[in-house]
Motif scaffolding. Structure first.
Motif, PDB file in Angstrom:
ATOM      1  N   TRP A 120      52.175  51.381  12.778  1.00 15.81           N
ATOM      2  CA  TRP A 120      53.217  50.340  12.828  1.00 15.81           C
ATOM      3  C   TRP A 120      53.535  50.072  14.288  1.00 15.81           C
ATOM      4  O   TRP A 120      53.669  50.999  15.085  1.00 15.81           O
ATOM      5  N   ARG A 121      53.683  48.779  14.644  1.00 17.63           N
ATOM      6  CA  ARG A 121      53.976  48.384  16.029  1.00 17.63           C
ATOM      7  C   ARG A 121      54.973  47.230  16.057  1.00 17.63           C
ATOM      8  O   ARG A 121      54.887  46.307  15.237  1.00 17.63           O
ATOM      9  N   ASN A 122      55.867  47.283  17.029  1.00 15.57           N
ATOM     10  CA  ASN A 122      56.810  46.172  17.218  1.00 15.57           C
ATOM     11  C   ASN A 122      56.351  45.265  18.358  1.00 15.57           C
ATOM     12  O   ASN A 122      57.143  44.829  19.193  1.00 15.57           O
ATOM     13  N   THR A 169      55.454  59.385  16.811  1.00  9.27           N
ATOM     14  CA  THR A 169      56.093  58.180  17.343  1.00  9.27           C
ATOM     15  C   THR A 169      55.887  58.131  18.850  1.00  9.27           C
ATOM     16  O   THR A 169      56.031  59.140  19.543  1.00  9.27           O
ATOM     17  N   HIS A 209      60.080  52.142   9.240  1.00  8.34           N
ATOM     18  CA  HIS A 209      59.608  50.981  10.008  1.00  8.34           C
ATOM     19  C   HIS A 209      58.888  49.972   9.124  1.00  8.34           C
ATOM     20  O   HIS A 209      58.782  48.801   9.467  1.00  8.34           O
ATOM     21  N   ARG A 241      52.170  46.353  10.163  1.00  9.30           N
ATOM     22  CA  ARG A 241      51.452  47.536   9.702  1.00  9.30           C
ATOM     23  C   ARG A 241      49.957  47.274   9.757  1.00  9.30           C
ATOM     24  O   ARG A 241      49.491  46.209   9.355  1.00  9.30           O
ATOM     25  N   GLU A 274      57.011  50.235  20.642  1.00  9.08           N
ATOM     26  CA  GLU A 274      56.920  51.431  19.805  1.00  9.08           C
ATOM     27  C   GLU A 274      55.617  51.399  19.014  1.00  9.08           C
ATOM     28  O   GLU A 274      55.218  50.349  18.501  1.00  9.08           O
ATOM     29  N   HIS A 275      54.983  52.538  18.934  1.00  9.13           N
ATOM     30  CA  HIS A 275      53.700  52.677  18.232  1.00  9.13           C
ATOM     31  C   HIS A 275      53.843  53.900  17.332  1.00  9.13           C
ATOM     32  O   HIS A 275      53.950  55.028  17.806  1.00  9.13           O
ATOM     33  N   PHE A 283      58.122  44.967  12.952  1.00  9.26           N
ATOM     34  CA  PHE A 283      56.948  45.834  12.972  1.00  9.26           C
ATOM     35  C   PHE A 283      55.857  45.280  12.070  1.00  9.26           C
ATOM     36  O   PHE A 283      56.136  44.801  10.969  1.00  9.26           O
TER      37      PHE A 283
END
Length: 345
Positions: free
Chosen positions: A281-283, A251, A147, A155, A259-260, A153
């Protein structure tokens, strides 16, 4: 693996399975600092019982070396950075890129510095905003988080903390979710169903080994920045996986598509102390500040810390050292493989 088994000159006891002096761990990468922690003076770290000095040389690359000046063995972490080089606090010897000795103030003009005065650096690398150190020839890669290369994503890094707990305890805890309703009552676990459905260990993506599961969690006001939702309870599809020796990836997939991803890292100071940090990480749409996002995860981490720092010693690595049930399958598999790695398997 059995009580009293001798391997590589070490005796392992299922009640207190000492691992920090096992040479196999010197061939693995351990995250010891954030890249941003090396902006000032030399940084002191202890890894597998060895004292290290870490600094950024004039070429920008990180140097990690024994915390010992070759001249009269003063700790280099007592020194300072002077014009881009590390200066020893005892006699002023200066070290630059790659640990090379660049100046001896007491030497006569024109006399070259002694080549034996160079530091003997360890392997150091930067990835995911972290500084990783390997004390010997690397025999495994830094854990993969694909990711990090995906533009959707972001960070978020967190400080590196010293925990008074064995990294074996941390890794076992992070591989387990049966503690959620009992340890995480101040965050997301208050009304979580303690029953754990049967699951299987599988090979996950990017080289992680673990399991997948679905869970309904609480979504208090303090969690809404992280979940992006206002409902009191949320459904998550999750996976939890490990890479040896002490890395865990969690995840979290929400029904909204968010998503995290968490990378949970424990670096062994010795058998019963470690450095801990996690990376997220996140989207998401980046509209919520990083500080708001990680505040909830930090609160979860503190709940783990309060428990783990009260559990003494090293987690027994023999299969009979502690009692396990089907719900512990993930942490049992990590423990089995970790014990095998120490034993040369």
């Amino acid at each position: 693996w059995s009580d009293g088994l001798t391997k590589r000159g070490h005796v392992y006891d299922s009640r207190m399975a000492v691992f920090a002096d096992n040479s196999v761990l010197t061939h693995h990468w351990h995250a010891l600092a954030r890249s941003s922690d090396l902006g000032g003076g030399p940084l002191s770290r202890r890894l597998l019982g060895r004292d290290l000095v870490m600094y950024r040389g004039p070429d920008g690359a990180v140097v990690a070396a024994p915390d010992r000046c070759p001249h009269r063995e003063a700790p280099l972490t007592l020194g300072c950075m002077k014009e881009g080089v590390l200066q020893c606090a005892y006699h002023g010897w200066q070290f630059g890129s790659g640990g090379s000795l660049v100046r001896v103030p007491s030497a006569l003009p024109g006399v070259p510095v002694p080549p034996t005065g160079n530091l003997k650096p360890y392997h150091a690398a930067e990835r995911y905003g972290l500084v990783w150190v390997c004390l010997d020839t690397p025999e495994a890669d830094i854990p993969c988080i694909s990711h990090d290369a995906r533009p959707e994503f972001r960070r978020i890094n967190n400080p590196v903390e010293h925990w008074n707990a064995s990294p074996t305890r941390l890794t076992d805890n992070f591989m387990d979710y049966t503690h959620f309703p009992y340890v995480h009552t101040g965050t997301f676990g208050t009304s979580l169903d303690p029953t754990v459905p049967r699951y299987e260990i599988e090979q996950l993506d990017d080289g992680w080994t673990g399991y997948q599961y679905d869970v309904d969690v609480d979504n208090p006001d303090s969690a809404r920045a992280i979940s992006g939702q206002t409902a009191k309870k949320l459904h998550r599809h999750m996976s939890t996986g490990f890479t040896l020796p002490f890395s865990v990836r969690s995840t979290i997939h929400y029904e909204t598509g968010l998503e995290h991803i968490l990378l949970l890292l424990a670096a062994p100071v010795d058998d019963v102390h470690c450095y801990f940090t996690f990376v997220v990480w996140r989207n998401d749409d980046f509209s919520v500040s990083a500080e708001e996002v990680i505040a909830f995860d930090r609160a979860i981490g503190e709940e783990d810390r309060r428990m783990l720092e009260r559990v003494p010693g090293v987690l027994p690595l023999s299969q009979t050292g502690v009692v396990s049930v089907q719900a512990d399958k993930g942490s049992v598999e990590w423990r089995r493989r970790f014990a095998g790695m120490l034993n040369g398997g």
